[in-house]
Scaffold this motif. Structure first.
Motif, PDB file in Angstrom:
ATOM      1  N   ASN A  84       4.821   3.236   1.038  1.00 26.95           N
ATOM      2  CA  ASN A  84       5.470   4.702   1.115  1.00 26.95           C
ATOM      3  C   ASN A  84       6.175   5.777   1.936  1.00 26.95           C
ATOM      4  O   ASN A  84       6.589   6.425   2.405  1.00 26.95           O
ATOM      5  CB  ASN A  84       5.073   5.917  -0.244  1.00 26.95           C
ATOM      6  N   ASP A  85       4.903   5.707   2.495  1.00 20.98           N
ATOM      7  CA  ASP A  85       4.512   6.932   4.244  1.00 20.98           C
ATOM      8  C   ASP A  85       5.648   5.909   5.581  1.00 20.98           C
ATOM      9  O   ASP A  85       4.705   4.207   5.831  1.00 20.98           O
ATOM     10  CB  ASP A  85       2.864   6.776   4.032  1.00 20.98           C
ATOM     11  N   PRO A  86       5.948   5.990   6.251  1.00 21.27           N
ATOM     12  CA  PRO A  86       7.059   5.500   7.173  1.00 21.27           C
ATOM     13  C   PRO A  86       6.339   6.251   8.595  1.00 21.27           C
ATOM     14  O   PRO A  86       6.461   5.134   9.181  1.00 21.27           O
ATOM     15  CB  PRO A  86       8.602   5.872   7.089  1.00 21.27           C
ATOM     16  N   ASP A  87       5.795   6.613   8.071  1.00 18.44           N
ATOM     17  CA  ASP A  87       4.779   6.952   9.969  1.00 18.44           C
ATOM     18  C   ASP A  87       2.928   6.410   9.780  1.00 18.44           C
ATOM     19  O   ASP A  87       1.546   6.682  10.496  1.00 18.44           O
ATOM     20  CB  ASP A  87       4.364   8.288   9.762  1.00 18.44           C
ATOM     21  N   PHE A  91      10.749   0.110   1.887  1.00 13.39           N
ATOM     22  CA  PHE A  91      10.019   2.046   2.459  1.00 13.39           C
ATOM     23  C   PHE A  91      10.956   2.195   0.091  1.00 13.39           C
ATOM     24  O   PHE A  91      11.171   1.516  -0.097  1.00 13.39           O
ATOM     25  CB  PHE A  91      10.671   2.725   2.227  1.00 13.39           C
ATOM     26  N   ILE A  92       9.711   2.615  -0.562  1.00 13.56           N
ATOM     27  CA  ILE A  92       9.782   2.243  -1.981  1.00 13.56           C
ATOM     28  C   ILE A  92      10.337   3.912  -2.295  1.00 13.56           C
ATOM     29  O   ILE A  92      10.318   4.079  -3.545  1.00 13.56           O
ATOM     30  CB  ILE A  92       8.479   2.250  -2.591  1.00 13.56           C
ATOM     31  N   SER A 133      -1.352   7.047  -8.862  1.00 13.78           N
ATOM     32  CA  SER A 133      -0.277   6.563  -8.636  1.00 13.78           C
ATOM     33  C   SER A 133       0.650   5.986 -10.010  1.00 13.78           C
ATOM     34  O   SER A 133       0.433   6.011 -11.012  1.00 13.78           O
ATOM     35  CB  SER A 133      -0.640   4.820  -8.490  1.00 13.78           C
ATOM     36  N   VAL A 134       1.790   6.697  -9.652  1.00 15.76           N
ATOM     37  CA  VAL A 134       2.516   6.626 -11.120  1.00 15.76           C
ATOM     38  C   VAL A 134       3.869   6.895 -10.556  1.00 15.76           C
ATOM     39  O   VAL A 134       4.594   5.643 -10.701  1.00 15.76           O
ATOM     40  CB  VAL A 134       2.712   7.968 -12.108  1.00 15.76           C
ATOM     41  N   LYS A 135       4.703   7.550  -9.745  1.00 18.25           N
ATOM     42  CA  LYS A 135       5.908   7.524  -8.786  1.00 18.25           C
ATOM     43  C   LYS A 135       6.063   6.510  -7.858  1.00 18.25           C
ATOM     44  O   LYS A 135       6.355   5.429  -7.684  1.00 18.25           O
ATOM     45  CB  LYS A 135       6.650   9.182  -7.548  1.00 18.25           C
ATOM     46  N   THR A 136       4.625   6.567  -7.333  1.00 17.14           N
ATOM     47  CA  THR A 136       4.791   4.892  -6.458  1.00 17.14           C
ATOM     48  C   THR A 136       4.137   3.773  -6.764  1.00 17.14           C
ATOM     49  O   THR A 136       4.877   3.048  -6.330  1.00 17.14           O
ATOM     50  CB  THR A 136       3.519   5.148  -5.292  1.00 17.14           C
ATOM     51  N   TYR A 137       4.060   3.859  -7.913  1.00 14.05           N
ATOM     52  CA  TYR A 137       3.603   2.140  -9.290  1.00 14.05           C
ATOM     53  C   TYR A 137       5.085   2.078  -9.014  1.00 14.05           C
ATOM     54  O   TYR A 137       5.157   0.878  -9.009  1.00 14.05           O
ATOM     55  CB  TYR A 137       2.428   2.781 -10.068  1.00 14.05           C
ATOM     56  N   SER A 151       0.992  -1.170  -0.046  1.00 11.87           N
ATOM     57  CA  SER A 151       0.036   0.264   0.336  1.00 11.87           C
ATOM     58  C   SER A 151       0.964   1.093   0.095  1.00 11.87           C
ATOM     59  O   SER A 151       1.867   0.967   1.053  1.00 11.87           O
ATOM     60  CB  SER A 151      -1.120   0.191   0.912  1.00 11.87           C
ATOM     61  N   GLN A 152       0.848   1.962  -1.321  1.00 14.35           N
ATOM     62  CA  GLN A 152       1.697   3.216  -1.175  1.00 14.35           C
ATOM     63  C   GLN A 152       1.091   4.046  -0.148  1.00 14.35           C
ATOM     64  O   GLN A 152       2.726   4.555   0.447  1.00 14.35           O
ATOM     65  CB  GLN A 152       1.660   3.749  -2.427  1.00 14.35           C
TER      66      GLN A 152
END
Length: 344
Positions: A122-125, A137-138, A147-151, A94-95
């Motif tokens: 993507n979100d460490p918190d 962590f992506i 979603s582009v960078k996260t994908y 899950s991004q």
């Protein structure tokens, strides 16, 4: 330039950041547990583009001598929780780390925890990141909407981890992904011309299917998703072989298929399908590294078969921008949904 297009153009740099930040030591410890037969299965799960980004990793992990299960998180949550055993390697994607289905799974497995829970996030918190035994962590940074960078980054980190877990050469894979980043940058430097080329190839059509098989399937699903989100275009994503089992009846003048050439195993049957679609009056846009004289082709870079999804997604992102403009929408701007889905 709007934020969605800025995110598309930023992909080469964020991909490089992700590859260089790959947590080798942590995944190496997980690989040792796998080698010691501490897991009886691997379950991968996510929603939307995060699920699509898990598909190549699931294919790579299928080299292992244990079951590999890829499940939509809503299905896992509501119907398949019994598949999670005390020896399961549970890998959630899950991004945002805040999607409702993933958060609910995390709460449910407190009652019967797996051996290890891994989170690609993507979100460490986020709740997902905090609950995981291992966080992948992506490193995509902030993202405006679709979603582009996260994908891209999740696809990369997932593949690196899967290659690592199957005992293959992850360092060589990292080097190849850095080359992917460079080739992506060259492609995106000519972005406006690619949009014009794709718009011309599309011409007029009434129905559009996105088709592929094998390693291209993640892109088929991803392309069908982001064109709905970013362009409000109801395009269909289908397995190329499955298309013959009924949907082929839709082919007639006004029908258009974007067909990914795919790897060596996929290319021959895909080429036969392309000719059949043409024979029945439909239009085909062939997406691959090589042109065909009798098929309109949108060329993409090539490095190796397992790297193809990183280049195949670029024409899908271009398609979303072209169709948004045709449909009178600003590309990538949500009307009803948000970046995080909080209602199941």
């Amino acid at each position: 330039m709007n934020d969605y297009i800025k995110d598309i153009l930023a992909q080469p740099e964020t991909l490089k950041n992700a590859v260089q930040s790959y947590p080798y030591q942590q995944v190496n410890e997980l690989a040792a547990m796998l080698k010691n037969n501490e897991f009886d299965r691997v379950i991968l799960s996510g929603m939307g583009a995060s699920l699509d980004a898990a598909m190549p990793a699931a294919r790579e992990l299928s080299k292992l001598p244990i079951p590999i299960i890829l499940l939509n998180s809503a299905e896992l949550l509501n119907y398949h929780l019994s598949q999670i055993t005390p020896k399961t390697l549970l890998w959630l994607h899950s991004q945002s780390g805040r999607s409702v289905e993933l958060v609910n799974i995390v709460e449910e497995i407190l009652k019967f925890p797996p051996a290890v829970m891994v989170a690609s996030v993507n979100d460490p918190d986020s709740p997902l990141a905090k609950a995981a035994d291992l966080q992948l962590f992506i490193q995509a940074g902030e993202e405006a909407t679709v979603s582009v960078k996260t994908y891209t980054n999740m696809l990369a980190i997932n593949l690196l981890a899967a290659i690592h877990l199957t005992g293959e050469d992850v360092q060589t894979a990292q080097e190849e992904l850095l080359l992917v980043s460079e080739k992506m940058a060259v492609f995106l430097a000519d972005w406006e011309n690619h949009l014009t080329r794709l718009d011309t190839l599309l011409g007029d059509f009434e129905t559009l299917f996105i088709l592929g098989r094998g390693g291209s399937l993640c892109t088929v699903n991803y392309g069908a998703l982001i064109t709905k989100e970013a362009a409000k275009a109801a395009f269909h994503g289908y397995h190329a072989a499955e298309f013959r089992h009924g949907p082929l009846e839709l082919v007639q003048p006004g029908f258009c298929a974007i067909l990914f050439a795919g790897d060596k195993t996929a290319e021959k049957p895909n080429l036969v399908l392309a000719k059949d679609i043409q024979r029945h009056g439909g239009k085909v846009i062939w997406v691959g590294q090589e042109t065909h004289s009798d098929l309109p082709t949108f060329q993409i870079p090539y490095l190796s078969d397992w790297m193809m999804p990183f280049f195949e997604m670029l024409p899908m992102q271009a398609l979303s921008v072209v169709m948004a403009k045709r449909n009178g929408f600003e590309p990538g701007v949500f009307r009803y949904v948000g970046k995080v889905t909080t209602v199941e």
